[in-house]
Design an enzyme around this catalytic site. Structure first.
Site, PDB file in Angstrom:
ATOM      1  N   HIS A  73       0.864  -1.191   0.000  1.00 37.60           N
ATOM      2  CA  HIS A  73       0.000   0.000   0.000  1.00 37.60           C
ATOM      3  C   HIS A  73       0.895   1.233   0.000  1.00 37.60           C
ATOM      4  CE1 HIS A  73      -3.427   2.502   0.546  1.00 37.60           C
ATOM      5  NE2 HIS A  73      -3.799   2.201   1.777  1.00 37.60           N
ATOM      6  N   HIS A 113      -2.298  -2.584  -9.640  1.00 33.84           N
ATOM      7  CA  HIS A 113      -3.292  -1.944  -8.775  1.00 33.84           C
ATOM      8  C   HIS A 113      -4.539  -2.808  -8.763  1.00 33.84           C
ATOM      9  CE1 HIS A 113      -5.878   1.170  -7.019  1.00 33.84           C
ATOM     10  NE2 HIS A 113      -4.760   1.792  -6.701  1.00 33.84           N
ATOM     11  N   ASP A 120       2.702   5.355  -6.863  1.00 34.60           N
ATOM     12  CA  ASP A 120       3.974   5.281  -6.125  1.00 34.60           C
ATOM     13  C   ASP A 120       5.191   5.183  -7.035  1.00 34.60           C
ATOM     14  OD1 ASP A 120       1.960   3.423  -4.048  1.00 34.60           O
ATOM     15  OD2 ASP A 120       2.992   5.229  -3.375  1.00 34.60           O
TER      16      ASP A 120
END
Ligand code: SDX
Length: 392
Positions: free
Chosen positions: A229, A270, A328
């Site tokens: 995460h 994802h 990210d």
């Protein structure tokens, strides 16, 4: 159909909750905050204006915005007793471990006076959290490098103030580069909210019991920390540094495809997006801009990231699995250029996401809600009788 969107019955039956805050279309790579596309907000808005939008549902007038900003400024300081909490940690404690502790501790300072059934109290809790997270985050960094804590300077705007508290010292006046402040603000904005992700769902579940909002946010911070995460931004930079050279990219891509190898390409994939994460596109543009303005556009890690992205996007495994760069993948390169140490990357994510956690908590608490109670599919033993130890 729900509102203006139509969902297939299968989706609705599994949907955990309804919300009006953020809409994601994973197939098309769409992210809307109260209907506004993330790329437009990243280009035209700023973090605090986006906070207002997420909390109240509409973009503010100039007067509403000014009042909101001034109210946040009134809450940037933390009770001086909080400083003693830091002394209980080792200097090499991970800043996320510190944040879990000190944000949860805020509930000890605001518990008795807080009545979450009162809208005014809910508003103050929101302002306190949005305002104090940067202060606590910067304190966790200063503590780790043995430098004195810097007080907020409310003459500065939100992101400038954060960089002032991170890198300023009592010995000299802070000189915050507008380029870095703008990049920092865009990072906070791009992390502001993302529908029912693991940490937001944690905050909602904790909040559904009527728990103190500061304790609920601490639970969200804990959930965000995991490398699957929010911890991924730190893991991406460690991965790029381990790859070290574009010549080794194929080796790592092969490992990511190997079922027997637990290695995954950090910053890729994802649960919802089966297309580009729209935030990753904005982040990539911001990385180019920031590094060029800083004169480090030839940063080797950026070169490795871009070549890795090119190779992965052409690879049939990643195409078949619909794996694309996520939020990210590029954020760590910008944070490194700003001078943020890797250990602080997920803390930055937590600061930006605080408004999303609070907006979802507020949306749930303000309406009629019941305690969350996930059900399970039991696959254990059928009922059986106890056997004394000498008969086992
Ligand atoms: C965030 O929920 C949110 O919105 C989160 C977030 C937010 O804003 O709150 O967007 C922020 O958490 C972004 C994700 C950051 N994490 C990483 O970058 C870590 C690397 N990514 C993976 O760990 C993974 O992609 C996850 C955890 C993000 C998603 O995992 P899922 O749900 O298992 O992914 P999936 O079901 O789409 O996987 C499909 C297949 C699987 O293989 P099979 O079981 O079908 O054989 O793709 C594989 C996965 O093993 N796969 C990968 C991979 N990601 C998924 N293989 C190699 N490298 C990867 N990165």
């Amino acid at each position: 159909s729900k509102g203006m969107f139509t969902y297939d019955p299968g989706f609705v039956s599994t949907a955990a909750c309804e919300s009006q805050i953020t809409y994601i279309d994973g197939g098309k790579g769409v992210l809307l905050h109260r209907g506004y596309p993330i790329d437009q907000l990243a280009e035209e808005s700023n973090y605090l204006e986006t906070c207002y939008l997420l909390l109240y549902g509409e973009l503010p007038s100039q007067e509403q915005y000014d009042t909101f900003v001034n109210t946040v400024k009134n809450h940037t300081m933390v009770n001086d007793q909080i400083r003693t909490f830091f002394n209980g940690f080792r200097r090499d404690a991970h800043p996320m471990a510190i944040m879990c502790g000190v944000v949860g501790a805020l509930s000890a300072f605001y518990h008795d006076s807080l009545d979450i059934s009162d809208e005014r109290h809910r508003q103050v809790a929101a302002f306190r959290l949005i305002a104090k997270m940067p202060t606590l985050a910067a304190m966790s960094y200063k503590f780790s490098i043995g430098q004195p804590f810097m007080y907020p300077d409310n003459e500065l705007d939100y992101s400038e103030n954060f960089l002032h508290m991170m890198f300023g010292t009592p010995c000299e006046e802070s000189k915050i580069s507008p380029v870095l402040a703008r990049a920092m603000d865009r990072i906070f904005l791009l992390h502001a909210d993302h529908e029912q992700n693991a940490s937001t769902s944690t905050v909602r579940l904790a909040g559904s019991s009527g728990a103190n909002p500061f304790a609920c946010i601490a639970a969200g911070i804990a959930a965000l920390w995991g490398p699957s995460h929010g911890g991924a931004n730190e893991a991406v930079l460690e991965m790029l540094e381990e790859i070290g050279d574009v010549s080794r990219i194929e080796e790592f891509v092969a490992r990511a495809k190997d079922k027997d190898d637990p290695f995954r390409l950090m910053g890729f994939g994802h649960r919802v997006y089966k297309n580009f994460d729209p935030r990753a596109k904005v982040m990539k543009e911001a990385a180019d801009e920031v590094l060029a303005e800083l004169g480090v556009e030839n940063d080797p890690l950026l070169a490795i990231a871009k070549e890795l992205e090119r190779i992965a996007l052409e690879d049939e495994y990643f195409i078949e699995k619909k794996l694309y760069p996520n939020v990210d993948f590029y954020s760590g390169i910008i944070l490194k250029a700003i001078g943020i140490p890797t250990s602080m990357f997920t803390v930055i994510f937590a600061v930006g996401r605080t408004v999303g956690w609070i907006a979802h908590w507020h949306e749930m608490i303000s309406g009629s809600y019941r305690i969350g109670r996930p059900r399970q599919l039991y696959t254990g033993h059928k009922q059986r009788d106890y056997v004394a130890v000498d008969k086992r």
